[in-house]
Design an enzyme around this catalytic site. Structure first.
Site, PDB file in Angstrom:
ATOM      1  CD  GLU A  93      -2.720  -1.455   2.263  1.00  0.00           C
ATOM      2  OE1 GLU A  93      -3.953  -1.510   2.289  1.00  0.00           O
ATOM      3  OE2 GLU A  93      -2.004  -1.764   3.218  1.00  0.00           O
ATOM      4  CB  CYS A 106       3.037   6.894   3.811  1.00  0.00           C
ATOM      5  SG  CYS A 106       3.553   5.557   4.873  1.00  0.00           S
ATOM      6  CB  CYS A 113       7.107  -6.258   8.045  1.00  0.00           C
ATOM      7  SG  CYS A 113       8.505  -5.612   8.992  1.00  0.00           S
ATOM      8  CB  CYS A 117       6.055  -4.096  15.678  1.00  0.00           C
ATOM      9  SG  CYS A 117       7.722  -3.635  15.168  1.00  0.00           S
ATOM     10  CB  CYS A 120       2.848  -3.303  13.224  1.00  0.00           C
ATOM     11  SG  CYS A 120       2.928  -3.041  11.458  1.00  0.00           S
ATOM     12  N   GLY A 172       6.851  -2.827   5.754  1.00  0.00           N
ATOM     13  CA  GLY A 172       8.233  -3.297   5.693  1.00  0.00           C
ATOM     14  C   GLY A 172       9.206  -2.468   6.500  1.00  0.00           C
ATOM     15  CB  SER A 226       9.402   2.211  15.129  1.00  0.00           C
ATOM     16  OG  SER A 226       8.884   2.621  13.913  1.00  0.00           O
ATOM     17  CG  LEU A 227      11.937   4.703  21.533  1.00  0.00           C
ATOM     18  CD1 LEU A 227      13.269   4.015  21.260  1.00  0.00           C
ATOM     19  CD2 LEU A 227      12.175   6.089  22.146  1.00  0.00           C
ATOM     20  CG  HIS A 228       6.702   1.904  19.024  1.00  0.00           C
ATOM     21  ND1 HIS A 228       5.886   2.937  18.629  1.00  0.00           N
ATOM     22  CD2 HIS A 228       7.291   1.442  17.886  1.00  0.00           C
ATOM     23  CE1 HIS A 228       5.963   3.077  17.314  1.00  0.00           C
ATOM     24  NE2 HIS A 228       6.809   2.195  16.842  1.00  0.00           N
ATOM     25  CG  ASN A 307      -4.744   3.726  13.630  1.00  0.00           C
ATOM     26  OD1 ASN A 307      -5.683   4.495  13.759  1.00  0.00           O
ATOM     27  ND2 ASN A 307      -3.545   4.124  13.245  1.00  0.00           N
ATOM     28  CB  CYS A 350       0.472   4.914  11.585  1.00  0.00           C
ATOM     29  SG  CYS A 350       2.030   4.150  11.908  1.00  0.00           S
TER      30      CYS A 350
HETATM   31  S1  SF4 Z   1       5.989  -1.405  12.629  1.00  0.00           S
HETATM   32 FE1  SF4 Z   1       7.313  -1.443  10.826  1.00  0.00          FE
HETATM   33  S2  SF4 Z   1       9.001  -2.812  11.415  1.00  0.00           S
HETATM   34 FE2  SF4 Z   1       7.335  -3.204  12.880  1.00  0.00          FE
HETATM   35  S3  SF4 Z   1       6.202  -4.949  11.947  1.00  0.00           S
HETATM   36 FE3  SF4 Z   1       5.221  -3.025  11.255  1.00  0.00          FE
HETATM   37  S4  SF4 Z   1       6.149  -2.611   9.254  1.00  0.00           S
HETATM   38 FE4  SF4 Z   1       7.496  -4.060  10.340  1.00  0.00          FE
END
Ligand code: SF4
Length: 389
Positions: A93, A106, A113, A117, A120, A172, A226-228, A307, A350
């Protein structure tokens, strides 16, 4: 019959070499590059200042092919999302987010991927394959000229550019598909292609430490991480790559990157997960992480309201909590923004960039295969596909 060369796969030097093979001078490569990336030409006959004999040669040996559009949706807030076919049941996408003074695209760098995470939805699909240069830059090529067509804006450098910023934050982990990603970045920056400034191109990584250093050497664009999470225990559970590259190493890599970066800060993305990473204590721990005396990292925080998607078992922090969290960071002198959720009605926000992949059976098959391999070769099989320096 030999396969046609997709000219979207070639960077400026490769295009010069390709033209040389055809007996053409380097300036022809520049002309070709401008036709492709500035005029959006997909047809050699349109390239009227190229000799007819060259156009005929190109027609038999080359093509200009971006991934085919499967679907194209525009949200009520103007966000536009394309689902693109990258073959063998895979789709990625690309999302355009219009704002008052800029238009951000984006883009995706892999189909699926491997990082997985927890918050995600892309990660839940499993990894399918790396995208080629043409499939990555083809997203920008397709989107810029589709947007112009919709608005009746002429192609070419005189027409108003629709995409002013690019973020590699789609499907990805870009640093696990390093070479094609960097080649595509170079095309974005090239004056005979899109001519974007390094500050307007952002690569987002989950923290592949050695490749952050390599990016600094080869093509330092703006960096988002991407810290989180504010500590290793928490981050190990949310971003599994942290087990390989823990926070101390990641922070040191960020610091090193700043010597090369076009901006004097790193953007930390932080997904706000109710009851998981969103307490005042977490915010204070984050401040200590980025402002410690030994290795302070100049940074900006971007807080992202999560989300929710069914398999995650996670929920979004409420607005009051997000604001209180942001306040602690801001009181410590850290620039902090809260991301507006855009395009919710078309699954383009996101972490939702997996919403609509057409052939879900193949995704299931791949995940099943991956499980079999992991049983056979150990639990880490296929988790991280890393390009070694
Ligand atoms: S946040 Fe980014 S690195 Fe983590 S699974 Fe999703 S696409 Fe992959």
């Amino acid at each position: 019959m030999t396969a046609l060369t997709n000219l979207l796969d070639l960077d400026p030097e490769q295009l010069i070499a390709y033209c040389a093979e055809l007996g053409e001078k380097p300036f022809r490569a520049k002309q070709l590059q401008r036709w492709i990336h500035q005029f959006g030409a997909g047809d050699f006959d349109a390239m009227t200042d190229l000799a007819k004999s060259l156009r005929e040669k190109l027609k038999t040996r080359a093509t200009i092919a971006a991934p085919a559009v499967i679907s194209d949706h525009t949200s009520a807030d103007g966000t536009r999302k394309w689902l693109l076919d990258v073959g063998q049941g895979n789709a990625v996408e690309t999302v355009f987010i219009p704002e008052e003074n800029r238009g951000t695209l984006c883009i995706s760098t892999q189909a699926g991927c491997a990082v997985n995470c927890r918050f995600c939805s892309t990660g839940k699909q499993g990894f399918s394959r790396n995208l080629s240069v043409g499939e990555i830059i083809g997203q920008l090529w397709m989107a810029e000229f589709e947007l112009r067509k919709t608005k009746g804006i002429e192609p070419g450098p005189k027409g108003e550019r629709q995409i002013t910023n690019v973020v590699m934050m789609g499907m990805g982990e870009p640093l696990l598909n390093f070479e094609p990603t960097v080649t595509a970045l170079k095309l974005m920056l090239d004056d005979n292609a899109y001519g974007l400034s390094r500050r307007r191109v952002t690569l987002s990584t989950s923290g592949v430490v050695p490749m952050i250093d390599k990016l600094a050497q080869e093509c330092p664009v703006a960096l988002a991480v991407s810290l989180h999470a504010s500590n290793d225990g928490l981050r190990d559970g949310l971003v599994p790559l942290n087990k390989k590259y823990p926070l101390v190493e990641l922070m040191a890599a960020c610091k090193r990157y700043l010597d090369y970066a076009p901006r004097d800060f790193i953007t930390f993305e932080y997904c706000m997960l109710d009851g998981v990473n969103d307490t005042d204590a977490h915010a204070r721990e984050l401040v200590a992480l980025v402002q410690n005396a030994v290795n302070p990292v100049p940074c900006k925080f971007n807080l992202i309201p999560f989300n929710p998607f069914p398999e995650s078992g996670l929920t979004r922090s409420n607005n009051g909590r997000i604001k209180a969290f942001a306040q602690i960071l801001m009181d410590a002198g850290i620039v902090t923004t809260i991301r507006k959720t855009r395009g919710d009605d078309i699954d383009a926000a996101c972490g939702q960039l997996a919403g609509e992949v057409q052939d879900r059976t193949r995704v299931q098959e791949r995940m099943q295969k991956m499980a079999e391999y992991q049983k056979k070769f150990g639990k880490d099989f296929g988790r991280i596909v890393e390009v070694r320096t």
